[in-house]
Design an enzyme around this catalytic site. Sequence first.
Site, PDB file in Angstrom:
ATOM      1  CB  VAL A 154      -0.987  -0.119   1.377  1.00 22.57           C
ATOM      2  CG1 VAL A 154      -1.852   1.131   1.184  1.00 22.57           C
ATOM      3  CG2 VAL A 154      -2.040  -1.221   1.176  1.00 22.57           C
ATOM      4  CG  ASP A 155       3.631   2.741   3.408  1.00 24.03           C
ATOM      5  OD1 ASP A 155       2.999   3.250   3.330  1.00 24.03           O
ATOM      6  OD2 ASP A 155       4.416   2.028   4.247  1.00 24.03           O
ATOM      7  CB  ALA A 156       5.109   0.198  -3.107  1.00 26.95           C
TER       8      ALA A 156
END
Length: 414
Positions: A173-175
Amino acid sequence: MSFQETETVRAAAPLEGVRVIDMGQYIAGPGAAMVLAELGAQVIKIEPLAGDQARHIGRYGESMLRAYSRGKQSIALDLKREEGRAVAWRLIGASDVLVQNLRPGAVEALGFGPDAVRARHPRLVYLSISGFGMQGPSRGRPGYDIAAQAESGLMSVTGEPDRLPQKVGVPIVDAAAAHLGAQAVLAALYGRERSGQGATVRTSLLEVALHLQATTWSDYLGGAPEPTRIGDGQPHNAPAAEVVPTRDGHIVLSAYADEHWARFCRVVGREALIDDPRFCSNAQRVRHRDELRTVLRECLSAFSSEECVALLSRNQIVVGAVRSYSQVLQSADVQASGMLVEAVAADGSRYTTLALPYTLDDAPRAAPPAAPAVGADTDAVLADLGFSPEQIDALRRDGVVGGCRKNNETETTR
């Protein structure tokens, strides 16, 4: 020689001349700024005197910096001091984009929230990435990748049905937020060329995590039952995303269209399965999934994974070997892609990292500059803003700025 005139200048630089201020931490914000840097923008990372929080969480934090802070300049600046904020305002005034993903309320407390910044600089594009958005009751909660995976439903559909919910094995999700944030910034920059006005772009890890599941959510919103964890496979198709053991490992296999299933049966010499009442349609194969999996194991377990890939790919059946990281590095496809590049430090040291997952025309993927040390470019950035050497020394003596005295005197992520 300026930052963009070094030997590591990008081969394709459509954002050349665009200046980006990175006030982010960890992955999502710095990752979005890194994408812009890879596309040719000059990215200046404003860090606290002690540096990005990723610098203080051990080996994996150092890996975050190598992955998402390469190609940038770093200025170490105390934004809690009035003099530090004055420097930041000068930087922002000379920039096109600001990216931040600090904990809720932190950037506003420093005076650099989107409303304050864009009131003074309406042409600026301001990207703000939060954990849960700025409208709902969770707007003040800190948000990490894992919380977004949990609260978006992603973990509820990941893992085996009789075991605990599982996260995706990497901070996906961060990426994804990094890339989607950069995409939104590019759209806002394009819009500015038409309107003359910048934009405030807001996204959150929760929204990104939902969007990553768009097909499953569309199915559920269209009346399908609540999705659940089923491990490998897909709930409505078979064989689809099946994990099948081989002689030396595992493969994944999809052949759920009737034409593809019939082709698979012929390839493995089991043509009678085509008209078997249990397997004669996708609906029947889903209904008899356990028996289907037994058949797949019978057909393929004597082959090595590479033999399965060669045999099935040759017959246009979707297949992939489940590879470890060390095996991925040996993949001829990965090697041919050019995704593995060498990031180069000013002292000539290098580390291997991953390029952006696309190319522009036939431009080669250039080796990016390595991630800078904390404040490695403080003097150069301040000089570019018009500060004299004496003024820079005074700011350093007063503890307003940090970092080494000469640009890139030390190149390290620590």
